[in-house]
Scaffold this active site. Structure first.
Site, PDB file in Angstrom:
ATOM      1  N   TYR A 109       0.843  -1.185   0.000  1.00 26.45           N
ATOM      2  CA  TYR A 109       0.000   0.000   0.000  1.00 26.45           C
ATOM      3  C   TYR A 109       0.881   1.238   0.000  1.00 26.45           C
ATOM      4  CZ  TYR A 109      -4.325   2.252  -0.236  1.00 26.45           C
ATOM      5  OH  TYR A 109      -5.332   3.028  -0.724  1.00 26.45           O
ATOM      6  N   ARG A 162      -8.383   9.924  -9.040  1.00 27.07           N
ATOM      7  CA  ARG A 162      -7.522  10.569  -8.036  1.00 27.07           C
ATOM      8  C   ARG A 162      -6.888   9.459  -7.217  1.00 27.07           C
ATOM      9  NH1 ARG A 162      -6.844   9.729  -3.527  1.00 27.07           N
ATOM     10  NH2 ARG A 162      -8.881  10.072  -2.612  1.00 27.07           N
ATOM     11  N   LYS A 180      -5.889  -2.640  -1.779  1.00 28.92           N
ATOM     12  CA  LYS A 180      -6.872  -2.576  -0.683  1.00 28.92           C
ATOM     13  C   LYS A 180      -7.437  -3.967  -0.388  1.00 28.92           C
ATOM     14  CE  LYS A 180      -7.651   1.830   0.503  1.00 28.92           C
ATOM     15  NZ  LYS A 180      -8.459   2.945   0.952  1.00 28.92           N
ATOM     16  N   GLU A 251     -13.641   3.740  -4.450  1.00 25.16           N
ATOM     17  CA  GLU A 251     -12.270   4.054  -4.071  1.00 25.16           C
ATOM     18  C   GLU A 251     -11.621   5.030  -5.053  1.00 25.16           C
ATOM     19  OE1 GLU A 251     -10.791   2.760  -1.343  1.00 25.16           O
ATOM     20  OE2 GLU A 251      -9.002   3.920  -1.822  1.00 25.16           O
ATOM     21  N   ASP A 252     -11.062   6.099  -4.523  1.00 22.36           N
ATOM     22  CA  ASP A 252     -10.278   7.045  -5.316  1.00 22.36           C
ATOM     23  C   ASP A 252     -11.034   7.608  -6.521  1.00 22.36           C
ATOM     24  OD1 ASP A 252      -8.359   6.855  -3.425  1.00 22.36           O
ATOM     25  OD2 ASP A 252      -6.814   5.964  -4.680  1.00 22.36           O
ATOM     26  N   ASP A 273     -14.498   4.705   0.938  1.00 23.71           N
ATOM     27  CA  ASP A 273     -13.482   4.681   1.975  1.00 23.71           C
ATOM     28  C   ASP A 273     -12.789   6.026   2.150  1.00 23.71           C
ATOM     29  OD1 ASP A 273     -11.986   3.293   3.945  1.00 23.71           O
ATOM     30  OD2 ASP A 273     -10.283   3.479   2.579  1.00 23.71           O
ATOM     31  N   ASP A 274     -12.601   6.748   1.044  1.00 26.33           N
ATOM     32  CA  ASP A 274     -11.910   8.042   1.164  1.00 26.33           C
ATOM     33  C   ASP A 274     -12.728   8.992   2.037  1.00 26.33           C
ATOM     34  OD1 ASP A 274      -9.867   7.324  -0.760  1.00 26.33           O
ATOM     35  OD2 ASP A 274     -11.519   7.374  -2.178  1.00 26.33           O
ATOM     36  N   ASN A 422      -1.300  11.203   1.075  1.00 30.07           N
ATOM     37  CA  ASN A 422      -0.464  10.114   0.574  1.00 30.07           C
ATOM     38  C   ASN A 422      -0.112  10.383  -0.890  1.00 30.07           C
ATOM     39  OD1 ASN A 422      -0.767   8.613   2.955  1.00 30.07           O
ATOM     40  ND2 ASN A 422      -2.692   7.745   2.250  1.00 30.07           N
TER      41      ASN A 422
HETATM   42  P1  NAD Z   1      -9.823  15.202  -3.299  1.00 34.15           P
HETATM   43  O1  NAD Z   1      -9.233  15.491  -4.634  1.00 34.15           O
HETATM   44  O2  NAD Z   1     -11.263  14.829  -3.202  1.00 34.15           O
HETATM   45  O3  NAD Z   1      -9.610  16.471  -2.325  1.00 34.15           O
HETATM   46  C1  NAD Z   1      -8.456  17.259  -2.242  1.00 34.15           C
HETATM   47  C2  NAD Z   1      -8.918  18.663  -1.825  1.00 34.15           C
HETATM   48  O4  NAD Z   1      -7.763  19.437  -1.521  1.00 34.15           O
HETATM   49  C3  NAD Z   1      -9.690  19.377  -2.932  1.00 34.15           C
HETATM   50  O5  NAD Z   1     -10.873  19.944  -2.410  1.00 34.15           O
HETATM   51  C4  NAD Z   1      -8.721  20.448  -3.383  1.00 34.15           C
HETATM   52  O6  NAD Z   1      -9.376  21.615  -3.865  1.00 34.15           O
HETATM   53  C5  NAD Z   1      -7.948  20.725  -2.106  1.00 34.15           C
HETATM   54  N1  NAD Z   1      -6.632  21.334  -2.313  1.00 34.15           N
HETATM   55  C6  NAD Z   1      -5.753  21.132  -3.299  1.00 34.15           C
HETATM   56  N2  NAD Z   1      -4.677  21.905  -3.119  1.00 34.15           N
HETATM   57  C7  NAD Z   1      -4.871  22.601  -1.975  1.00 34.15           C
HETATM   58  C8  NAD Z   1      -4.116  23.555  -1.264  1.00 34.15           C
HETATM   59  N3  NAD Z   1      -2.923  23.949  -1.700  1.00 34.15           N
HETATM   60  N4  NAD Z   1      -4.642  24.064  -0.130  1.00 34.15           N
HETATM   61  C9  NAD Z   1      -5.847  23.680   0.312  1.00 34.15           C
HETATM   62  N5  NAD Z   1      -6.619  22.763  -0.327  1.00 34.15           N
HETATM   63  C10 NAD Z   1      -6.124  22.235  -1.452  1.00 34.15           C
HETATM   64  O7  NAD Z   1      -8.912  14.081  -2.671  1.00 34.15           O
HETATM   65  P2  NAD Z   1      -9.183  13.238  -1.330  1.00 34.15           P
HETATM   66  O8  NAD Z   1      -9.820  11.942  -1.664  1.00 34.15           O
HETATM   67  O9  NAD Z   1      -9.833  14.100  -0.328  1.00 34.15           O
HETATM   68  O10 NAD Z   1      -7.681  12.911  -0.904  1.00 34.15           O
HETATM   69  C11 NAD Z   1      -6.801  13.970  -0.559  1.00 34.15           C
HETATM   70  C12 NAD Z   1      -5.509  13.428   0.022  1.00 34.15           C
HETATM   71  O11 NAD Z   1      -5.802  12.702   1.204  1.00 34.15           O
HETATM   72  C13 NAD Z   1      -4.768  12.447  -0.892  1.00 34.15           C
HETATM   73  O12 NAD Z   1      -3.383  12.711  -0.830  1.00 34.15           O
HETATM   74  C14 NAD Z   1      -5.060  11.105  -0.314  1.00 34.15           C
HETATM   75  O13 NAD Z   1      -4.015  10.188  -0.534  1.00 34.15           O
HETATM   76  C15 NAD Z   1      -5.159  11.456   1.158  1.00 34.15           C
HETATM   77  N6  NAD Z   1      -5.935  10.444   1.884  1.00 34.15           N
HETATM   78  C16 NAD Z   1      -5.329   9.807   2.916  1.00 34.15           C
HETATM   79  C17 NAD Z   1      -5.989   8.813   3.606  1.00 34.15           C
HETATM   80  C18 NAD Z   1      -5.329   8.100   4.762  1.00 34.15           C
HETATM   81  O14 NAD Z   1      -5.737   7.019   5.143  1.00 34.15           O
HETATM   82  N7  NAD Z   1      -4.338   8.655   5.365  1.00 34.15           N
HETATM   83  C19 NAD Z   1      -7.281   8.450   3.225  1.00 34.15           C
HETATM   84  C20 NAD Z   1      -7.902   9.146   2.167  1.00 34.15           C
HETATM   85  C21 NAD Z   1      -7.206  10.150   1.504  1.00 34.15           C
END
Ligand code: NAD
Length: 568
Positions: A109, A162, A180, A251-252, A273-274, A422
């Protein structure tokens, strides 16, 4: 489609009907045992002479395989080695993965899976899962019927839009559903023959993939609008018809993640899951953090950077958790501030998407805190709100700047800082910087794994805020009680349980989460909590007596071990 038939005799000993033999059996990843085929099966299945003489044990094989994988210097090489093992022998693959889960989670992962997704077309060897493309319109059910196994209980599907924080990865996104589902099997014991990874390969807008001569995906720009919706609809209907007992994990997905979840969660047992899993994980970490900071939940102030699927999911569950703690009205609204790419969400500049609008502050509140138009960047928000908790789900490295973190730490003795993005390269800040800027007072957890940090002679363990602590338990619980739906309450139950599983020793070492080595045990107790909640809220399709829940969960968890094969 094969129906994997696991049987038990009167004494409870398992065996399985095996429809293949000879060299085909040797190459079958689910029935394969390699050098561990016992003599009598070598005779019964026409394997004599096809294997070297020695009959090895699973344990010997696992130790040998582990040694050969850890010899590979590069993480991606290890990923390829493990994937190749999974293609050959699922039992052995899961034995090795489970025995070394802390070491191999970052390989199967995040972060390494991200690299594997990017390099998918170069490292591709053998196909796994199902790809559905726009060319399959009108025939999706037929394509799904080519799945290798009949009794599918768990599907992870992505449209690759994404992938982690790496954007559109086209067909390479398939690495995520595969990864996953590996975690589902390792953590929750969902048998591999009951899992199915699916890529809705609707094209890609990633220019470098479109221009890459080796790109293996559907080489068109992304399908959008009604045609996209129709393909997803056809997919969901086909899935329900073919695999009526399957739980579906979205997912994603990117901008449509919320719409898809809402459209389908009442029609098919499903979750995203996100949005939901990440939320339960983050809320658990935040709740665990209150034990160290001593600040009750009702007095917490949270700032979330990145109001996408993960950020809004966290904001929703936080609000529900705070409501339960007695917070309401304006105080509830003020407790969670969401900052997106254009700054703090405020209703005088309403964001286009409804899920973000829900978290926009009233302009009067923003004005009162000095956050007028043009002063809504993260630093200004942190200065005004004095948060106890800062969460990053922006996918943008470097966004938790030194100024932001020092400002937060100036007002809070034990600031909780969770750069969740991530893979490692996208983390909002590194733990090393965060610990330095907070002079060791910060309670840090990251989305991707980081090495422990030493600061002024103290060693800080960096807990991993990985939703692998949540989705396997939620999925297992839902499967065990044959849930008709996955409710928000089931995620709340998972968050509550995960927070309880954070030990004092974890907190003392600076970690807000349990050790990854505890994953299987933690998953089982989360599944129990999920079954109880599903039962209490009336969505469980199978009635399980409260006292029988732990046994029902444990009985459902497959252990990677060879079972005798019956020729059929
Ligand atoms: P997403 O694309 O739905 O959301 C990202 C958001 O961030 C968007 O609303 C975007 O406009 C905003 N953004 C982009 N640049 C920005 C900045 N400079 N300042 C403020 N906001 C900004 O994506 P997501 O599904 O929400 O995932 C986002 C991140 O979270 C990814 O890197 C993903 O890997 C991570 N994530 C981690 C886990 C975990 O278990 N740790 C779980 C889910 C997602």
């Amino acid at each position: 489609m094969d129906r994997y038939r696991l049987k038990r005799d009167a004494a409870g000993r398992p065996s399985v009907d095996c429809p293949v033999r000879g060299s085909e059996l040797l190459r079958h990843p689910v029935y394969a045992k390699g050098t561990a085929f016992p003599k009598e099966e070598r005779v019964a299945f026409g394997l004599e002479g096809l294997l070297p003489s020695k009959v090895a044990t699973l344990d010997e094989q696992a130790r040998r395989m582990y040694a050969s994988i850890v010899r590979k210097p590069e993480p991606l090489e290890k990923f390829i080695g493990l994937a190749a093992l999974q293609e050959r022998n699922e039992t052995l693959y899961f034995r090795v993965l489970l025995d070394h889960i802390e070491e191999f989670l970052p390989i199967v992962y995040t972060p390494t899976v991200g690299q594997a997704c990017r390099e998918f077309s170069r490292i591709f060897r053998r196909a796994r899962g199902i790809w559905i493309t726009p060319e399959h319109r009108g025939r999706v059910a037929e394509v799904l019927s080519y799945a290798p196994f009949e009794d599918v209980r768990l599907v992870v599907v992505t449209d690759n839009a994404r992938i982690l924080g790496l954007g559109d990865q086209g067909a390479g996104g398939m690495g995520i559903p595969i990864g996953k589902l590996s975690l589902y099997t390792a953590a929750a014991g969902i048998p591999p023959w009951q899992t199915l990874p699916i890529s809705l390969d609707v094209g890609t807008d990633n220019e470098s993939l479109l221009a890459d001569e080796f790109y293996l995906g559907y080489r068109e720009r992304r399908l959008r609008g009604p045609a996209y919706d129709a393909l997803v609809e056809e997919f969901v209907e086909a899935l329900k018809a073919l695999f009526p007992r399957a739980l579906l994990q979205w997912e994603d997905f990117k901008d449509n993640a919320f719409d898809l979840l809402e459209r389908y969660r009442g029609r098919v047992c499903s979750f995203n899951d996100d949005i939901q899993g990440t939320a339960a994980m983050a809320v658990a970490g935040i709740v665990a953090g209150t034990r160290v900071s001593g600040i009750p939940l009702a007095e917490q102030r949270m700032v979330l950077l990145g109001a996408g699927a993960a950020g809004v999911g966290i904001a929703r569950l936080l609000r529900a958790t705070l409501e339960r703690a007695g917070v309401s009205g304006d105080a509830l609204r003020q407790a969670v501030a969401c900052v997106d790419i254009e700054g703090l969400l405020v209703d005088d500049a309403p964001p286009a998407s409804a899920h973000k609008r829900d978290f926009a502050w009233p302009a009067a509140l923003a004005e009162r805190l000095g956050l007028g138009t043009g002063q809504r960047d993260l630093l200004s928000v942190v200065r005004a709100v004095k948060p106890t908790v800062l969460v990053g789900t922006s996918g943008q490295p470097g966004t938790f700047t030194e100024a932001v973190v020092r400002e937060m730490a100036a007002h809070r003795e034990r600031p909780v800082i969770l750069p969740m993005s991530n893979p490692t390269s996208q983390s909002e800040a590194t733990p090393e910087d965060l610990i330095r800027w907070t002079r060791g007072r910060g309670l840090i957890a990251t989305g991707s794994p980081f090495e422990p940090v030493t600061f002024e002679g103290r060693r800080f363990v960096i807990g991993q805020g990985n939703n692998a602590f949540v989705f396997p338990g939620v999925g297992l619980g839902a499967i065990v009680c044959e849930a008709r739906a996955v409710t928000d309450g089931m995620f709340q139950a998972a968050a509550d349980r995960l927070a309880l599983e954070v030990q004092e020793s974890d907190l003392a070492a600076g970690s807000l989460f349990p050790r990854v080595s505890e994953l299987r045990r933690v998953t089982a107790v989360i599944a129990e909590a999920v079954v109880r909640e599903a039962t209490a809220s009336g969505v469980a399709g199978r009635a399980i007596d409260a006292a029988a829940v732990p046994a029902a969960v444990r009985d459902a968890m497959w252990e990677p071990d060879y079972v005798p094969l019956n020729p059929v």
